[in-house]
Design an enzyme around this catalytic site. Structure first.
Site, PDB file in Angstrom:
ATOM      1  N   GLY A 175       0.837  -1.214   0.000  1.00 59.68           N
ATOM      2  CA  GLY A 175       0.000   0.000   0.000  1.00 59.68           C
ATOM      3  C   GLY A 175       0.861   1.248   0.000  1.00 59.68           C
ATOM      4  O   GLY A 175       0.528   2.259   0.621  1.00 59.68           O
TER       5      GLY A 175
ATOM      6  N   GLY B  15      -0.079   5.173  -0.617  1.00 57.95           N
ATOM      7  CA  GLY B  15      -0.947   5.908   0.316  1.00 57.95           C
ATOM      8  C   GLY B  15      -0.208   7.078   0.947  1.00 57.95           C
ATOM      9  O   GLY B  15       0.850   7.498   0.467  1.00 57.95           O
ATOM     10  N   GLN B  16      -0.732   7.564   2.051  1.00 57.94           N
ATOM     11  CA  GLN B  16      -0.184   8.788   2.655  1.00 57.94           C
ATOM     12  C   GLN B  16       1.251   8.605   3.161  1.00 57.94           C
ATOM     13  O   GLN B  16       2.041   9.532   3.150  1.00 57.94           O
ATOM     14  CB  GLN B  16      -1.092   9.233   3.811  1.00 57.94           C
ATOM     15  CG  GLN B  16      -0.739  10.606   4.359  1.00 57.94           C
ATOM     16  CD  GLN B  16      -1.573  10.995   5.565  1.00 57.94           C
ATOM     17  OE1 GLN B  16      -2.248  10.157   6.171  1.00 57.94           O
ATOM     18  NE2 GLN B  16      -1.535  12.271   5.921  1.00 57.94           N
TER      19      GLN B  16
ATOM     20  N   ILE C  40      -1.348  -1.396  -5.961  1.00 54.88           N
ATOM     21  CA  ILE C  40      -2.090  -1.886  -7.131  1.00 54.88           C
ATOM     22  C   ILE C  40      -2.299  -0.784  -8.163  1.00 54.88           C
ATOM     23  O   ILE C  40      -2.980  -0.987  -9.153  1.00 54.88           O
ATOM     24  CB  ILE C  40      -3.459  -2.488  -6.720  1.00 54.88           C
ATOM     25  CG1 ILE C  40      -4.267  -1.481  -5.900  1.00 54.88           C
ATOM     26  CG2 ILE C  40      -3.275  -3.777  -5.952  1.00 54.88           C
ATOM     27  CD1 ILE C  40      -5.701  -1.917  -5.631  1.00 54.88           C
TER      28      ILE C  40
ATOM     29  N   ASP D 256      -0.997  -7.094  -5.093  1.00 59.28           N
ATOM     30  CA  ASP D 256      -2.323  -7.052  -4.478  1.00 59.28           C
ATOM     31  C   ASP D 256      -2.229  -7.899  -3.209  1.00 59.28           C
ATOM     32  O   ASP D 256      -1.936  -9.092  -3.285  1.00 59.28           O
ATOM     33  CB  ASP D 256      -3.325  -7.650  -5.472  1.00 59.28           C
ATOM     34  CG  ASP D 256      -4.733  -7.691  -4.916  1.00 59.28           C
ATOM     35  OD1 ASP D 256      -4.918  -7.449  -3.703  1.00 59.28           O
ATOM     36  OD2 ASP D 256      -5.648  -7.980  -5.707  1.00 59.28           O
ATOM     37  N   ILE D 257      -2.465  -7.294  -2.064  1.00 60.33           N
ATOM     38  CA  ILE D 257      -2.259  -8.032  -0.808  1.00 60.33           C
ATOM     39  C   ILE D 257      -3.258  -9.178  -0.622  1.00 60.33           C
ATOM     40  O   ILE D 257      -3.098 -10.005   0.271  1.00 60.33           O
ATOM     41  CB  ILE D 257      -2.315  -7.115   0.435  1.00 60.33           C
ATOM     42  CG1 ILE D 257      -3.506  -6.177   0.364  1.00 60.33           C
ATOM     43  CG2 ILE D 257      -1.035  -6.331   0.603  1.00 60.33           C
ATOM     44  CD1 ILE D 257      -4.220  -6.123   1.644  1.00 60.33           C
TER      45      ILE D 257
ATOM     46  N   TYR E 125     -13.090  -0.036  10.238  1.00 61.41           N
ATOM     47  CA  TYR E 125     -11.648   0.277  10.284  1.00 61.41           C
ATOM     48  C   TYR E 125     -11.093  -0.025  11.675  1.00 61.41           C
ATOM     49  O   TYR E 125     -10.090  -0.730  11.830  1.00 61.41           O
ATOM     50  CB  TYR E 125     -11.482   1.752   9.920  1.00 61.41           C
ATOM     51  CG  TYR E 125     -10.086   2.317  10.041  1.00 61.41           C
ATOM     52  CD1 TYR E 125      -9.024   1.801   9.315  1.00 61.41           C
ATOM     53  CD2 TYR E 125      -9.857   3.434  10.857  1.00 61.41           C
ATOM     54  CE1 TYR E 125      -7.766   2.366   9.403  1.00 61.41           C
ATOM     55  CE2 TYR E 125      -8.608   4.011  10.947  1.00 61.41           C
ATOM     56  CZ  TYR E 125      -7.555   3.463  10.225  1.00 61.41           C
ATOM     57  OH  TYR E 125      -6.311   4.030  10.315  1.00 61.41           O
TER      58      TYR E 125
HETATM   59  C1  AKB Z   1      -8.567   8.111   9.888  1.00 57.74           C
HETATM   60  O1  AKB Z   1      -9.022   9.237  10.167  1.00 57.74           O
HETATM   61  O2  AKB Z   1      -9.264   7.146   9.548  1.00 57.74           O
HETATM   62  C2  AKB Z   1      -7.074   7.917  10.007  1.00 57.74           C
HETATM   63  C3  AKB Z   1      -6.723   7.463  11.381  1.00 57.74           C
HETATM   64  C4  AKB Z   1      -6.768   8.390  12.504  1.00 57.74           C
HETATM   65  O3  AKB Z   1      -6.398   6.326  11.542  1.00 57.74           O
HETATM   66  N1  AKB Z   1      -6.392   9.127   9.689  1.00 57.74           N
END
Ligand code: AKB
Length: 330
Positions: free
Chosen positions: A26, A29-30, A52, A69-70, A158
């Site tokens: 990944g 990403g940031q 990817i 691709d993980i 998440y």
């Molecule tokens: C989010 O806001 O989802 C992320 C985090 C704090 O993990 N930046």
């Protein structure tokens, strides 16, 4: 004496060559491009970025960049063997806000993907880093401050997937001696890369909008306090943590913290550069996520065990953001 896992991983996982060879998943990403730059001190060709997406030219020039691709176990296995990988930095994940909009995909990427890299790290005796987050806590956790060990009942997919990652990694450590390491990050603020759909993204967007239009619509209430960190501190924390000898760690997952602020406070700090910045507050679905997250993060264990220290406060962060972004918007 600290418990080092059944197989004494700090001995078992000693890297045989001078520098570790690192695979970053990944990596577009940031955090990935910045981390690859910091790790290039191990040798440009020892840091393999993967994702990817097609890489921007600058990334292609900075060292090997590969499609991975993980969710494809065999492909990952091939990369680990072909490139003689020692460490995995597993950045692939859907963040909090995008995860809520596509729960099945978040489960695949954040949970199945993690299972693949954990199992490969075990098989090939790799050191593995998986970032966790303030989002791994929830409304039942103490919020001000939030310690490492407390109730974790997050209400986003998440957060749930990150608690799962913490627990699975620690399980593999105790059961198999896997050298698993995780840091719980605050909202990360960066100028040259964009966050990918989190709840803390407003604190990056405000800089762009201040310079572009002088107006900013904030999707959080003005008094919503969240922990935040400048990207340089975040990347440095990963490298310092990964380089810490195993026997100094009393835990495998640590909070790391730098500052906490509200939208009103960052708006005031931004007004030192853009005095006429106009901010309106229109809380949306992300408000309830933010309301369930820590306000301040207690990272005293990281400071004690491996010497974690942040360098950047809110004014340093504003200076760094404007130094980078002002010429771009001129
Ligand atoms: C989010 O806001 O989802 C992320 C985090 C704090 O993990 N930046």
């Amino acid at each position: 004496r600290h418990f080092n896992g059944v197989n004494e991983p700090h001995q078992q996982y000693e890297v045989s060559h001078a520098h570790p060879r690192v695979l970053i998943t990944g990596s577009l990403g940031q955090l990935g491009t910045g981390l690859a730059k910091v790790l290039s001190r191990y040798g440009r060709n020892n840091v393999i970025m993967s994702d990817i997406l097609k890489a921007p030219r600058q990334t292609q020039e900075s060292g090997p960049y590969l499609f991975a691709d993980i969710l494809d176990f065999k492909k990952l296995q091939d990369l680990i063997v072909s490139y003689n990988i020692d460490w995995i930095i597993h950045f692939s994940a859907l963040l909090s806000a995008v995860g809520e909009n596509n729960v099945p995909l978040a489960m695949r990427v954040n949970i199945e993907g993690l299972h693949n890299v954990l199992e490969l790290a075990k098989q090939y005796k790799l050191k593995i880093f998986v970032p966790s987050t303030i989002g791994a806590f929830g409304p039942d956790s103490p919020r001000n401050p939030t310690p490492d060990l407390c109730i974790q009942r997050p209400r986003t997919i998440y957060g749930v997937s990150k608690v799962h990652a913490e627990l699975m990694g620690e399980y593999y450590f105790y059961k198999f001696g896997l050298d698993f390491r995780s840091l719980r990050f605050p909202g990360v603020i960066s100028a040259d890369t964009h966050p990918g759909g989190g709840t803390t993204d407003y604190a990056v967007q405000i800089f762009h909008d201040a310079l572009k239009t002088g107006e900013f619509d904030c999707y959080l209430r003005e008094d919503t306090m969240l922990p935040m960190m400048y990207i340089d501190d975040c990347l440095r924390s990963i490298v310092e943590f990964m380089e810490t000898p195993s026997e100094r760690l009393t835990m495998r997952t640590y909070n790391v913290s730098a500052m906490s602020f509200t939208p009103a406070e960052i708006a005031d700090a931004v007004r030192k550069y853009v005095p006429n910045l106009a901010v309106t507050y229109k809380p949306d679905k992300r408000q309830s996520i933010a309301d369930s997250w820590p306000m301040r993060f207690d990272d005293s264990n990281a400071r004690r065990d491996w010497g974690w220290k942040h360098h950047m406060e809110i004014d340093d962060l504003c200076r760094a953001m404007f130094d980078y972004l002002t010429p771009i918007y001129k």
